[in-house]
Write an enzyme that holds these catalytic residues in place. Structure first.
Site, short mmCIF file in Angstrom:
data_model
loop_
_atom_site.label_atom_id
_atom_site.label_comp_id
_atom_site.label_asym_id
_atom_site.label_seq_id
_atom_site.Cartn_x
_atom_site.Cartn_y
_atom_site.Cartn_z
N LYS A 102 0.87 -1.19 0.00
CA LYS A 102 0.00 0.00 0.00
C LYS A 102 0.90 1.22 0.00
O LYS A 102 2.04 1.16 0.48
CB LYS A 102 -0.88 0.02 1.25
CG LYS A 102 -2.11 0.87 1.12
CD LYS A 102 -3.23 0.11 0.42
CE LYS A 102 -4.47 0.95 0.24
NZ LYS A 102 -5.61 0.12 -0.18
N ASP A 142 -6.75 4.27 -4.60
CA ASP A 142 -7.41 4.12 -3.30
C ASP A 142 -8.14 5.45 -3.06
O ASP A 142 -8.46 6.14 -4.03
CB ASP A 142 -6.39 3.80 -2.20
CG ASP A 142 -7.06 3.37 -0.91
OD1 ASP A 142 -7.64 2.29 -0.86
OD2 ASP A 142 -7.02 4.14 0.07
N GLY A 214 -21.59 5.89 3.83
CA GLY A 214 -20.59 6.20 2.81
C GLY A 214 -21.20 5.97 1.44
O GLY A 214 -21.43 4.84 1.03
N GLY A 216 -19.95 6.86 -1.52
CA GLY A 216 -18.91 7.18 -2.50
C GLY A 216 -18.89 6.14 -3.60
O GLY A 216 -19.90 5.47 -3.87
N ASN A 217 -17.74 5.97 -4.22
CA ASN A 217 -17.61 5.06 -5.36
C ASN A 217 -18.11 3.66 -5.01
O ASN A 217 -19.01 3.13 -5.67
CB ASN A 217 -16.14 5.06 -5.80
CG ASN A 217 -15.91 4.14 -6.97
OD1 ASN A 217 -16.76 4.03 -7.84
ND2 ASN A 217 -14.79 3.44 -6.96
N ALA A 218 -17.54 3.08 -3.96
CA ALA A 218 -17.90 1.70 -3.63
C ALA A 218 -19.33 1.62 -3.09
O ALA A 218 -20.11 0.77 -3.52
CB ALA A 218 -16.90 1.16 -2.60
N GLY A 219 -19.70 2.52 -2.17
CA GLY A 219 -21.00 2.46 -1.52
C GLY A 219 -22.17 2.66 -2.47
O GLY A 219 -23.17 1.94 -2.40
#
Ligand code: NAD
Length: 407
Positions: A102, A142, A214, A216-219
């Protein structure tokens, strides 16, 4: 406890059940290499500045280091080490031939102009170029890194090394060697895993109430898929707060409100709730998809969901895990639930090395197989050893890493 301490505690739980010796555990806890460096940046007005940059290469027993680059003011070495360690576990849980790493920069990218962000991204690569590459270490996006940034990074790497395969970075735009399906892969993977869990628990999915922290992109990708499949999304939130309606929210309408007005709280489709209240709402499935350390020993006892699906990395602390498991709440751990992202990143790397471009249908079909196999391995281990799903996932991963280390 810090994020890295939490991560090591999770490893200890699995190592104990597996009966691993002290030396093996000590090796698993120790990152192979840590890079910490200054990333110089000349601002648009000509003034020089510098930001702290990181890359942790945790474990490559199973393949090249793989993991994103986070741009956030709170990035520090402890966080990057925890995230790199989780990547090593995650790639092993889904059984893709990659290790864990990471990186990041401690910076607020929202305060930089586009040109400054490009110079910063290229400067990170200029420092790291000798230590990364398609067969060494393959960074990805990320938090706050997107296809445009990954394109700049891949381009800088090509300028420095002459490697035009594009395989040193994933998460690139489609025109620059990116994979179909990468943008939605995390939500898609989480959706497949939830479906498997519902089947394993004998739960009907129609009408099950879902709360998502959340958006965002994933949520939000997960929310769309879940709504289409028949789940009822009763609550969503972002950093400004949340909204709730017991009969369900229209996700497409809320996405439109967020796009136009900057936050889900601008929607009048439900009652306003704080992020703290949101986590404790009456629901069947709670999906933390924002930040670390959201479910702690302070609020775990108040969680009403029967399932917690961790799309965010590290949202549940070890103390909270114990409280939830004692209440027989199933926590699908981040290292399984959000592994769709790294899986499609691996597909991108594979396509770049073979000079191929797969259709979205092909990508999702392969992703579904990977996620279902991973779920089965974790579920079977949980059943066999009567442990929670996180310990089961760590056991699956640790066994695979130790096996690979032995050669
Ligand atoms: P993002 O930046 O697109 O979205 C984050 C969302 O969380 C935003 O809607 C933001 O407003 C919200 N948020 C921030 N602070 C909050 C708070 N205090 N309370 C509630 N909401 C808050 O990021 P993302 O890519 O969707 O990632 C979200 C999480 O998922 C992170 O933990 C990330 O590491 C993890 N994850 C993402 C991916 C991926 O492919 N995007 C893959 C694996 C894991």
């Amino acid at each position: 406890m810090s994020a890295f301490e939490n991560a090591l505690k999770q490893l200890d739980n699995a190592a104990q059940t597996l009966g691993l010796d002290f030396g093996t555990v000590a090796k698993l806890k120790d990152p192979d290499r840590v890079y910490e460096f200054e990333v110089p940046l000349v601002m648009d007005n000509g003034s020089p500045r510098s930001f702290r940059g990181y890359r942790v290469q945790f474990n490559n027993s199973r393949g090249p280091y793989k993991g994103g680059i986070r741009l956030h003011p709170q990035v520090d070495l402890d966080e990057v080490k925890a995230l790199a360690f989780w990547m090593a576990i995650k790639t092993a849980v889904v059984n893709i031939p990659m290790g864990g790493g990471k990186g990041g920069v401690s910076v607020n990218p929202k305060e930089l102009s586009s040109a400054e962000l490009e110079r910063l991204s290229r400067a990170w690569v200029a420092y790291m170029a000798p230590h990364i590459g398609p067969h060494q270490d393959v960074p990805a996006p990320d938090v706050n890194t997107n296809p445009r940034i990954m394109d700049w990074m891949a381009d800088e790497y090509k300028n420095i090394t002459g490697d035009a395969s594009g395989a040193a970075f994933t998460g690139k735009s489609l025109g620059r060697g990116g994979s179909e399906g990468r943008r939605t892969a995390t939500g898609q993977g989480a959706f497949y895993v939830l479906g498997e869990l519902m089947a394993a628990l004998g739960m009907e999915l129609a009408g099950k109430r879902v709360v998502i922290q959340g958006f965002g992109n994933a949520g939000h990708h997960f929310a769309l898929l879940a709504q289409k499949a028949g789940y009822t999304i009763v609550g969503v939130s972002d950093s400004k707060g949340g909204i709730y309606h017991p009969d369900g929210l229209n996700i497409e309408a809320i996405m439109k409100t967020k796009e136009e007005q900057g936050s889900v709280v601008a929607s009048d489709a439900g009652t306003s709730v704080s992020n703290r209240e949101l986590l404790e709402l009456a629901c069947d499935i709670l999906v933390p998809a924002a930040l670390e350390n959201q479910i702690t020993k302070e609020n775990a006892g108040n969680i009403q969901a029967k399932v917690v699906l961790e799309i965010a990395n590290g949202p549940t602390t070890p103390e909270a895990d114990a409280i939830l498991w004692a209440k027989k709440i199933y926590v699908v751990p981040d290292v399984l639930a959000n592994a769709g992202g790294v899986t499609v990143s691996y597909f991108e790397w594979d396509q770049n090395l073979k000079n191929e471009h797969w259709s979205e249908a092909e990508v999702f079909q392969k992703l579904e197989t990977v996620m279902k196999n991973a779920f089965k391995a974790v579920w079977d281990t949980h059943k066999e050893h009567d442990v929670d799903l996180r310990t089961g996932a760590f056991m699956v991963a640790v066994r695979r890493i130790v096996e690979a280390t032995k050669g």
